[in-house]
Design an enzyme around this catalytic site. Structure first.
Site, PDB file in Angstrom:
ATOM      1  N   ASP A  14       2.666   5.044  -1.249  1.00 53.11           N
ATOM      2  CA  ASP A  14       1.352   5.253  -1.854  1.00 53.11           C
ATOM      3  C   ASP A  14       0.741   6.573  -1.390  1.00 53.11           C
ATOM      4  O   ASP A  14       0.738   6.883  -0.194  1.00 53.11           O
ATOM      5  CB  ASP A  14       0.430   4.083  -1.488  1.00 53.11           C
ATOM      6  CG  ASP A  14      -0.481   3.711  -2.633  1.00 53.11           C
ATOM      7  OD1 ASP A  14      -1.401   4.504  -2.905  1.00 53.11           O
ATOM      8  OD2 ASP A  14      -0.273   2.666  -3.253  1.00 53.11           O
ATOM      9  N   SER A  64      -4.059   4.174  -7.701  1.00 59.03           N
ATOM     10  CA  SER A  64      -3.105   3.105  -7.385  1.00 59.03           C
ATOM     11  C   SER A  64      -3.048   2.029  -8.457  1.00 59.03           C
ATOM     12  O   SER A  64      -1.970   1.533  -8.793  1.00 59.03           O
ATOM     13  CB  SER A  64      -3.455   2.487  -6.029  1.00 59.03           C
ATOM     14  OG  SER A  64      -3.380   3.463  -5.016  1.00 59.03           O
ATOM     15  N   HIS A 125     -12.637   4.374  -9.853  1.00 57.85           N
ATOM     16  CA  HIS A 125     -13.184   3.012  -9.919  1.00 57.85           C
ATOM     17  C   HIS A 125     -14.285   2.894 -10.969  1.00 57.85           C
ATOM     18  O   HIS A 125     -14.633   1.792 -11.392  1.00 57.85           O
ATOM     19  CB  HIS A 125     -13.754   2.603  -8.561  1.00 57.85           C
ATOM     20  CG  HIS A 125     -12.716   2.409  -7.518  1.00 57.85           C
ATOM     21  ND1 HIS A 125     -12.134   1.189  -7.263  1.00 57.85           N
ATOM     22  CD2 HIS A 125     -12.127   3.283  -6.660  1.00 57.85           C
ATOM     23  CE1 HIS A 125     -11.243   1.321  -6.300  1.00 57.85           C
ATOM     24  NE2 HIS A 125     -11.216   2.576  -5.926  1.00 57.85           N
ATOM     25  N   ASP A 156     -12.988   9.480  -3.525  1.00 58.46           N
ATOM     26  CA  ASP A 156     -12.344  10.052  -4.711  1.00 58.46           C
ATOM     27  C   ASP A 156     -13.077  11.315  -5.156  1.00 58.46           C
ATOM     28  O   ASP A 156     -12.790  11.877  -6.216  1.00 58.46           O
ATOM     29  CB  ASP A 156     -12.320   9.032  -5.849  1.00 58.46           C
ATOM     30  CG  ASP A 156     -11.533   7.786  -5.468  1.00 58.46           C
ATOM     31  OD1 ASP A 156     -10.445   7.941  -4.882  1.00 58.46           O
ATOM     32  OD2 ASP A 156     -12.011   6.670  -5.728  1.00 58.46           O
ATOM     33  N   ASP A 265      -9.822  -4.019  -8.062  1.00 52.38           N
ATOM     34  CA  ASP A 265      -9.515  -4.440  -6.695  1.00 52.38           C
ATOM     35  C   ASP A 265     -10.698  -4.350  -5.739  1.00 52.38           C
ATOM     36  O   ASP A 265     -10.910  -5.228  -4.905  1.00 52.38           O
ATOM     37  CB  ASP A 265      -8.297  -3.688  -6.142  1.00 52.38           C
ATOM     38  CG  ASP A 265      -8.464  -2.182  -6.133  1.00 52.38           C
ATOM     39  OD1 ASP A 265      -9.264  -1.654  -6.932  1.00 52.38           O
ATOM     40  OD2 ASP A 265      -7.784  -1.506  -5.334  1.00 52.38           O
ATOM     41  N   ARG A 266     -11.498  -3.303  -5.842  1.00 56.37           N
ATOM     42  CA  ARG A 266     -12.642  -3.158  -4.940  1.00 56.37           C
ATOM     43  C   ARG A 266     -13.938  -3.724  -5.538  1.00 56.37           C
ATOM     44  O   ARG A 266     -15.005  -3.551  -4.956  1.00 56.37           O
ATOM     45  CB  ARG A 266     -12.824  -1.689  -4.541  1.00 56.37           C
ATOM     46  CG  ARG A 266     -11.721  -1.176  -3.634  1.00 56.37           C
ATOM     47  CD  ARG A 266     -12.056   0.191  -3.053  1.00 56.37           C
ATOM     48  NE  ARG A 266     -11.019   0.650  -2.151  1.00 56.37           N
ATOM     49  CZ  ARG A 266     -10.919   0.326  -0.866  1.00 56.37           C
ATOM     50  NH1 ARG A 266     -11.806  -0.492  -0.325  1.00 56.37           N
ATOM     51  NH2 ARG A 266      -9.948   0.798  -0.109  1.00 56.37           N
ATOM     52  N   LYS A 336      -2.754  -2.949  -0.299  1.00 59.87           N
ATOM     53  CA  LYS A 336      -2.040  -2.673  -1.556  1.00 59.87           C
ATOM     54  C   LYS A 336      -1.347  -3.912  -2.115  1.00 59.87           C
ATOM     55  O   LYS A 336      -0.531  -3.802  -3.040  1.00 59.87           O
ATOM     56  CB  LYS A 336      -1.013  -1.548  -1.344  1.00 59.87           C
ATOM     57  CG  LYS A 336      -1.624  -0.227  -0.902  1.00 59.87           C
ATOM     58  CD  LYS A 336      -2.524   0.397  -1.967  1.00 59.87           C
ATOM     59  CE  LYS A 336      -3.138   1.699  -1.478  1.00 59.87           C
ATOM     60  NZ  LYS A 336      -3.993   2.348  -2.497  1.00 59.87           N
ATOM     61  N   HIS A 463      -7.417  11.580  -4.413  1.00 61.90           N
ATOM     62  CA  HIS A 463      -6.053  11.684  -4.912  1.00 61.90           C
ATOM     63  C   HIS A 463      -5.845  13.070  -5.518  1.00 61.90           C
ATOM     64  O   HIS A 463      -6.787  13.848  -5.650  1.00 61.90           O
ATOM     65  CB  HIS A 463      -5.789  10.614  -5.982  1.00 61.90           C
ATOM     66  CG  HIS A 463      -5.950   9.218  -5.483  1.00 61.90           C
ATOM     67  ND1 HIS A 463      -6.157   8.148  -6.319  1.00 61.90           N
ATOM     68  CD2 HIS A 463      -5.945   8.715  -4.228  1.00 61.90           C
ATOM     69  CE1 HIS A 463      -6.258   7.043  -5.604  1.00 61.90           C
ATOM     70  NE2 HIS A 463      -6.145   7.360  -4.329  1.00 61.90           N
TER      71      HIS A 463
END
EC number: 5.4.2.12
Length: 514
Positions: A14, A64, A125, A156, A265-266, A336, A463
């Site tokens: 990752d 991701s 996100h 980010d 996910d978050r 992850k 990223h």
């Protein structure tokens, strides 16, 4: 007696991109003898994990969630960012039934419309353009009490970049004539995904009670005070923003709460704290009876109206393996785990038949630069044991270190993270060799290869859009150039002798020499 399997392992490193520029490139500066040897001995190339190649806007860095959806589905999947931005541009967003119902219910009850989410142009996100569209729509439908609870990014996006976003929304509310920023807090608290409920509770209490470490009459002032306390955007302490009368805006019975994050996910933990009747992550002083809407689907067990439900992906890699009676293992650390399960399976929670899962707890540290190796040793021990068991046809494993430590902006720690992963890969490759197995080594997106923003000089915590490695450790083969993440699943099916379903539009990249 069960026949021994010769497993094919997909190792996802990752946050591990390839960057020509070696300046502040943690991957280049790390001592990685195993990967160096594999690159010298085995066929390899670079593949794309960003932009149009993964269903994101042109030039948009990968992430991701997107990466694993493309890896597992074997097709370019049109991402939520693009989908929702298009709905706004086409004026469909303002007519979305779930969003309209939430706003209208609050207006009818004499309540307020609360909008929460990551206020950021990062596009990973959430996107602040979506939040702006929601604010405009609420006011256009007649809401006079519109409160924005802003989660700040700095992960980010550059670590101290929220000021322009907060200023923009202050101006927006002035222009609209209604609404204001009601609170700010760093994503470290509001968007935890590792069951650190002490963090999430601070965001919950801020929104429901106005309970905060700090209180200011302006969001930009609050941010500047946080910087004085040496808190970057991600870590800004709970700060309530008062109105002209010194009052805070809290979520009340009859209000609407709209969560504008599109990545799941978050978003899950804080969502559960608001809507689960049997929630036990922390003590909730108040549980407002309100109309809660999620922008996208966060999980199957989250029962709330969804503005943009997930598109159903059929014949993902996991589903094809199930249909062919194949066995598969998914393994990663907490950080992850959702990616190698839920996202890799195209947004499906339940394991497929023949799919086992192993979850390794990520270390309980404040930030992963404090333990850059994370839980990679334990993860590798479990992975090696699974390989040696010869139970599995296909193994999907994610090493989170490059991404999770890359996000801290700590160069030295990122170097150590890369070195830890390299050592682990050595153990995995050795184990595979013993049982006649093979592996593909790749990544979902870049991160650790750029640790400093060349323009601002700040730590680069986001990223990147760099290409990612693609290495085949196995039979004598050639690899096509110009691949992308969606080519990985078809490649795996070809290597194990299974047909590629029509839904997979990716192409096999590895060709075994006869």
């Amino acid at each position: 007696m069960t026949t021994a399997k010769r497993p094919l392992a997909l190792l996802i490193l990752d946050g591990w991109g390839y960057r020509e520029n070696t300046h502040n490139n943690a991957i280049f500066h790390a001592n990685t003898p195993v990967l160096d040897r594999l690159n010298a001995q085995y066929p390899h190339s670079l593949i794309s994990g960003s932009g149009l190649d993964v269903g994101l806007p042109d030039g948009q860095m990968g992430n991701s969630e997107v990466g694993h959806i493309n890896l597992g589905s074997g097709r370019v999947v049109y991402q939520e960012l693009t989908r929702i931005s298009k709905a706004i541009a086409d004026h469909e967003f303002e007519q979305n039934p779930a969003l309209c119902d939430a706003v209208d219910s609050a207006i009818k009850a004499g309540g307020a419309v609360h909008i929460m989410g990551l206020l950021s142009p990062g596009g990973v996100h959430s996107h602040e353009e979506h939040i702006e569209a929601m604010c405009r729509m609420a006011v256009a439908r007649g809401a006079t009490k519109v409160y924005l609870h802003a989660f700040l990014d700095g992960r980010d996006t550059p670590p101290r970049s929220a000021k322009s976003s907060l200023s923009h929304f202050d101006d927006l509310f002035t222009t609209l004539g209604h609404g204001r920023i009601a609170s700010i807090i760093g994503r470290y608290f509001a968007m935890d995904r590792d069951n650190r409920w002490d963090r999430v509770s601070q965001a919950y209490d801020l929104i429901t009670q106005g309970k905060s470490k700090f209180q200011y009459d302006n969001a930009v002032t609050a941010l500047e005070a946080a910087y004085e306390r040496n808190e970057n955007d991600e870590f800004v302490s709970s700060s309530a923003i008062t109105d002209a009368d010194g009052q805070v805006a809290t979520l009340q019975d009859g209000d609407a709460l709209i969560f504008m994050n599109f990545r799941a996910d978050r978003a899950r933990q804080i969502t559960r704290s608001f809507i689960n009747p049997d929630f036990d992550g922390f003590e909730r002083a108040v549980v407002p009876k309100m109309h809660f809407v999620t922008l996208t689907e966060y999980a199957g067990d989250i029962k709330a109206p969804i503005a943009y439900p997930s598109e159903n992906l059929v014949n993902t890699l996991g589903e094809v393996l199930q249909k062919q009676g194949r066995t598969q293992l998914r393994i990663s650390e907490t950080e992850k785990y959702a990616h190698v399960t839920f996202f890799f399976n195209g947004g499906k929670e339940e394991p497929f038949e023949g799919e086992d899962r192993i979850l390794i707890n990520s270390p309980k540290v404040a930030t992963y630069d404090l333990q850059p190796e994370m839980s990679s040793a334990e993860l590798t021990d479990k992975l090696v044991a699974a390989i040696e068991s010869t139970k599995y046809d296909v193994i999907i494993c994610n090493y989170p270190n490059g991404d999770m430590v890359g996000h801290t902006g700590n160069f030295d720690a990122a170097v150590k993270a890369c070195e830890a992963v390299d050592a682990c890969i050595g153990c995995v490759v050795d184990a595979l060799a013993k049982v006649g197995g093979e592996c593909i080594i790749t990544a979902d997106h870049g991160n650790a290869e750029q640790m400093t923003d060349e323009t601002t000089g700040q730590a680069h915590t986001a990223h990147t859009s760099e290409l990612v490695p693609f290495v085949f450790v196995g039979r004598d083969a050639t690899i096509d150039e110009g691949g992308k993440l969606s080519d990985v699943a078809p490649t795996i099916l070809t290597l194990i002798g299974e047909a590629i379903p029509a839904e997979m539009t990716g192409k096999p990249l590895i060709h075994i020499k006869e």
